[in-house]
Design an enzyme around this catalytic site. Sequence first.
Site, PDB file in Angstrom:
ATOM      1  N   GLN A  48       8.640  73.416 139.529  1.00  0.00           N
ATOM      2  CA  GLN A  48       9.020  74.625 140.289  1.00  0.00           C
ATOM      3  C   GLN A  48      10.349  74.437 141.011  1.00  0.00           C
ATOM      4  O   GLN A  48      11.250  75.265 140.927  1.00  0.00           O
ATOM      5  CB  GLN A  48       8.007  74.899 141.390  1.00  0.00           C
TER       6      GLN A  48
ATOM      7  N   TYR B 116      -3.264  62.081 146.715  1.00  0.00           N
ATOM      8  CA  TYR B 116      -1.927  62.691 146.597  1.00  0.00           C
ATOM      9  C   TYR B 116      -1.108  62.395 147.848  1.00  0.00           C
ATOM     10  O   TYR B 116       0.029  61.905 147.761  1.00  0.00           O
ATOM     11  CB  TYR B 116      -2.082  64.210 146.380  1.00  0.00           C
TER      12      TYR B 116
HETATM   13  N1  LIG Z   1       3.642  72.290 145.086  1.00  0.00           N
HETATM   14  C1  LIG Z   1       3.406  72.225 146.390  1.00  0.00           C
HETATM   15  O1  LIG Z   1       2.631  73.002 146.966  1.00  0.00           O
HETATM   16  C2  LIG Z   1       4.122  71.205 147.235  1.00  0.00           C
HETATM   17  C3  LIG Z   1       3.862  71.161 148.614  1.00  0.00           C
HETATM   18  C4  LIG Z   1       4.554  70.230 149.393  1.00  0.00           C
HETATM   19  C5  LIG Z   1       5.462  69.370 148.807  1.00  0.00           C
HETATM   20  N2  LIG Z   1       5.674  69.420 147.467  1.00  0.00           N
HETATM   21  C6  LIG Z   1       6.624  68.484 146.867  1.00  0.00           C
HETATM   22  O2  LIG Z   1       7.730  69.230 146.386  1.00  0.00           O
HETATM   23  C7  LIG Z   1       8.291  68.567 145.243  1.00  0.00           C
HETATM   24  C8  LIG Z   1       8.425  69.562 144.099  1.00  0.00           C
HETATM   25  O3  LIG Z   1       7.131  70.063 143.778  1.00  0.00           O
HETATM   26  P1  LIG Z   1       6.904  71.162 142.665  1.00  0.00           P
HETATM   27  O4  LIG Z   1       5.943  72.143 143.213  1.00  0.00           O
HETATM   28  O5  LIG Z   1       8.221  71.624 142.118  1.00  0.00           O
HETATM   29  O6  LIG Z   1       6.145  70.269 141.584  1.00  0.00           O
HETATM   30  P2  LIG Z   1       5.786  70.600 140.071  1.00  0.00           P
HETATM   31  O7  LIG Z   1       6.057  72.040 139.784  1.00  0.00           O
HETATM   32  O8  LIG Z   1       4.438  70.033 139.819  1.00  0.00           O
HETATM   33  O9  LIG Z   1       6.885  69.768 139.277  1.00  0.00           O
HETATM   34  C9  LIG Z   1       6.880  68.371 139.272  1.00  0.00           C
HETATM   35  C10 LIG Z   1       7.613  67.923 138.023  1.00  0.00           C
HETATM   36  O10 LIG Z   1       7.630  66.491 138.017  1.00  0.00           O
HETATM   37  C11 LIG Z   1       7.361  66.073 136.698  1.00  0.00           C
HETATM   38  N3  LIG Z   1       6.839  64.699 136.688  1.00  0.00           N
HETATM   39  C12 LIG Z   1       5.582  64.253 136.930  1.00  0.00           C
HETATM   40  N4  LIG Z   1       5.529  62.914 136.798  1.00  0.00           N
HETATM   41  C13 LIG Z   1       6.774  62.502 136.456  1.00  0.00           C
HETATM   42  C14 LIG Z   1       7.363  61.250 136.176  1.00  0.00           C
HETATM   43  N5  LIG Z   1       6.633  60.121 136.199  1.00  0.00           N
HETATM   44  N6  LIG Z   1       8.670  61.198 135.850  1.00  0.00           N
HETATM   45  C15 LIG Z   1       9.415  62.319 135.802  1.00  0.00           C
HETATM   46  N7  LIG Z   1       8.928  63.550 136.054  1.00  0.00           N
HETATM   47  C16 LIG Z   1       7.622  63.639 136.385  1.00  0.00           C
HETATM   48  C17 LIG Z   1       6.354  67.060 136.179  1.00  0.00           C
HETATM   49  O11 LIG Z   1       6.317  67.022 134.782  1.00  0.00           O
HETATM   50  P3  LIG Z   1       4.950  67.425 134.016  1.00  0.00           P
HETATM   51  O12 LIG Z   1       4.739  68.878 134.332  1.00  0.00           O
HETATM   52  O13 LIG Z   1       5.271  67.133 132.615  1.00  0.00           O
HETATM   53  O14 LIG Z   1       3.882  66.561 134.610  1.00  0.00           O
HETATM   54  C18 LIG Z   1       6.938  68.378 136.725  1.00  0.00           C
HETATM   55  O15 LIG Z   1       7.897  68.920 135.843  1.00  0.00           O
HETATM   56  C19 LIG Z   1       7.360  67.380 144.962  1.00  0.00           C
HETATM   57  O16 LIG Z   1       7.897  66.230 145.565  1.00  0.00           O
HETATM   58  C20 LIG Z   1       6.076  67.751 145.668  1.00  0.00           C
HETATM   59  O17 LIG Z   1       5.320  66.601 146.037  1.00  0.00           O
HETATM   60  C21 LIG Z   1       5.044  70.332 146.662  1.00  0.00           C
END
Ligand SMILES: NC(=O)c1ccc[n+]([C@@H]2O[C@H](COP(=O)([O-])OP(=O)(O)OC[C@H]3O[C@@H](n4cnc5c(N)ncnc54)[C@H](OP(=O)(O)O)[C@@H]3O)[C@@H](O)[C@H]2O)c1
Length: 296
Positions: free
Chosen positions: A16, A131
Amino acid sequence: MTTQAQTIVLTGANGQLGLTLQKTLAQHSNIQLHALTREQLDIADEAAVNACLDQIKPDVIINAAAYTAVDAAETDDLTARAANATGPKHLARWAQRNNAYLLQISTDFVFSGRNHRPYTPDDQTDPLSIYGRTKLEGELHARYLAPANSLVLRTSWVYSEFGRNFVKTMLRLMTEKDQLNVVADQIGTPSSTWGLARCIDACLARRPVGILHWSDSGVASWYDFAVAIQDEALATGLLEKRIPVRAIPTSEYPTPAKRPPFSVLDKSATMEALELEPLHWRHELGRVIQAIKAGQ
Ligand SMILES: NC(=O)c1ccc[n+]([C@@H]2O[C@H](COP(=O)([O-])OP(=O)(O)OC[C@H]3O[C@@H](n4cnc5c(N)ncnc54)[C@H](OP(=O)(O)O)[C@@H]3O)[C@@H](O)[C@H]2O)c1
């Protein structure tokens, strides 16, 4: 944004935040962006990280890669730790050796949620889930391996028109179901990836280090958020009929991972350091609902 030329590696480019940053960073002519999906760079693979970064030689690494399936992590801790802890360790080591700036994105889930006031960056961490624990390990690697070169930017309840998130889940359930029960005793702040991208822009210009917090402004329960999603979606024509949304306690919706009951982030240090004001979550929600509607 600074006019100085910057070469940036963005990991997790298909997530995202990754997809949002690909759009926002492309608007800066001084940025040479290398947006890498998991297939192009698995951050858990140290040899691959070193080979890739040695070749690109970025000034900045934005780590938007993470294992974000909070409930699945409870039974898949090895994969979660590889992405959330080991990956940032590799990036931090490279950043330290090569004097690059590492922007490590983290989460409100590093807190237990027992506070009754917003969490400051210095508050005690105490994650309730795998997590949260693995994300905290990632923070520690960034802070201790690249103390003068890294920023841990914590955010909460991230959503966008891309990928999987609460807003899209609610919109789907609101078309499939006659009634919806949503937890009302977990309080936090939604954050659109667009607001987060504005904050990241400001970080690239000023390069703060340490820990900062970012979310949209205001607070909500998941129930409040769901009600607002329905209202916005009805107003834009994304939903056609209203269904009853009922507030329930967490005890009526057990999940494998425990979540903090209160995880509002105090953003005052960020607002001062970056001279940046977040927009209210309700305003950001309206923009994302419009984008989902436009993409239909
Ligand atoms: N989503 C939330 O509600 C939330 C809340 C607070 C903080 N955050 C933080 O915000 C950041 C962005 O989150 P987001 O919502 O954009 O997450 P997301 O949509 O789940 O995207 C994460 C991406 O990381 C990739 N990924 C997973 N393991 C990997 C690896 N070993 N090497 C390289 N890429 C990898 C995933 O690929 P695959 O899809 O192929 O697995 C996915 O494309 C993260 O640090 C998350 O912890 C998120």
